[in-house]
Design an enzyme around this catalytic site. Structure first.
Site: not given
Ligand code: UT7
Length: 335
Positions: A116, A256, A286
């Site tokens: 990225c 980004h 992204n």
């Molecule tokens: O460009 C390269 C660099 N990449 C980035 O900068 C990405 C950085 N990371 C992120 O943007 C975020 O961490 C994500 C968007 C990937 C994930 O968001 P988050 O707020 O960190 O969610 P999480 O992984 O902590 O998940 C929270 C909850 C989980 O459920 P439980 O375990 O709390 O029951 C996940 O299973 O949200 C759930 N979850 C979803 N629910 C509905 C994860 N993905 C989804 C989804 N829809 N698509």
């Protein structure tokens, strides 16, 4: 002789027509428009669907758009560098394929892999050839077909990514414009949190790697999120201090586009207003190397000669950095 700087003198882009909406995604994995909008801020992303089409086709269309917009003769291009992590194939370089497809015959070309951060790393690399006085026209391509490495069974990564191709032209200037400074970093330890497990020399492709879905983006989202916020905000703040830039003297921050919450947190740390931050994540998601030039493309008619800008990115590697540049032309004149 006066000091030469490398100025961006045009921006081109190509976007596939197909729009993958949150609505459609929620029929593929257990997700919803509400979750994606709240946690990421993406409404839809473009996907290159046509059979046989690849990253080079998007890069080629972006370069053709750039050459037409800037009235540049392809025989005058000296060098073309392509930032991508989704090359058409492991070798040869996608840059070589793009140069061939466009019909650029007097240049040499190669790829640069910084995920990225690909555009800002390549911009600085390309600038050196202009600043040295060696070349007059260098094309930086940033193109990624993320749909080719996205696992559409994994709801934690598949809402994030989209496809796009972009290209900018760099030319020398003796005015106080162009790429002024950069602060770039890498930390290879970050590879554990964001990578593709198979397909390289460490783990060549096999039936097992395919069965295990190891040819897709693997990401530990929370860890990457934390590093992305601090990485982008730290280098941008450092750059602003170094050049005495404040929210008053800075026209734009071009971050980004990975997650709206990362963009907001970066803007807050830099104490800049919402309308100084370029945002188009809602439309394209992204697109990895292409996000920053895609912002420049979308905002081009608002840009004015002399605008102070900070470009900042964070990505796999980890790689991150910021570039301070002064925009070199009035956007409306370019249309
Ligand atoms: O460009 C390269 C660099 N990449 C980035 O900068 C990405 C950085 N990371 C992120 O943007 C975020 O961490 C994500 C968007 C990937 C994930 O968001 P988050 O707020 O960190 O969610 P999480 O992984 O902590 O998940 C929270 C909850 C989980 O459920 P439980 O375990 O709390 O029951 C996940 O299973 O949200 C759930 N979850 C979803 N629910 C509905 C994860 N993905 C989804 C989804 N829809 N698509």
């Amino acid at each position: 002789m006066k000091n030469l700087r490398a100025a961006i003198t045009g921006v081109g882009a190509f976007l596939p027509e197909y729009k993958l909406t949150n609505q459609e995604l929620s029929t593929m994995v257990d997700t919803s428009d509400e979750w994606i909008m709240q946690r990421i801020g993406i409404k839809e992303r473009r996907i290159l669907k046509e059979d046989g089409k690849a990253t080079s086709d998007m890069g080629t269309a972006a370069v053709e758009n750039l050459l037409a917009k800037t009235g540049t003769n392809k025989d005058d291009v000296d060098l073309l560098i392509c930032a991508t992590i989704t090359p058409d194939m492991p070798f040869p370089a996608t840059a070589n394929i793009i140069a061939h497809k466009v019909g650029i015959h007097n240049a040499w070309s190669y790829d640069l892999n910084a995920a990225c951060s690909g555009f800002i790393f390549t911009l600085v690399t390309a600038s050196q050839f202009i600043e040295s006085g060696q070349y007059k026209k260098v094309v930086v391509v940033a193109a990624d077909m993320m749909s080719s490495i996205t696992n559409y069974h994994d709801r934690t990564t598949c809402p994030l990514f989209g496809d796009a191709g972009t290209a900018v032209l760099l030319e020398p200037t003796t005015e106080d414009l162009g790429v002024i400074d950069h602060i770039h970093h890498v930390n290879g330890l970050g590879r554990h949190h964001l990578h593709m497990k198979a397909g390289g020399s460490a783990r060549p492709a096999s039936y097992e790697t395919v069965d295990n879905r190891e040819h897709y983006v693997y990401q530990e989202g929370k860890t990457v999120f934390k590093h992305a916020v601090s990485g982008m905000a730290d280098v941008s703040e450092q750059m602003m201090k170094k050049h005495n830039l404040s929210h008053k003297s800075l026209a734009w921050v071009v971050p980004h586009q990975a997650n709206m919450r990362i963009i907001d947190a970066t803007a807050k740390r830099l104490q800049i207003d919402e309308d100084q931050v370029m945002v188009n994540i809602q439309k394209y998601g992204n697109t990895t190397s292409a996000t920053i030039p895609l912002c420049l493309f979308d905002y081009e008619n608002k840009l004015r000669k002399g605008d102070n800008m900070i470009l900042t990115a964070f990505g796999a590697g980890f790689t991150w950095g910021s570039v301070y540049l002064k925009w070199a032309y009035d956007g409306k004149d370019a249309l």
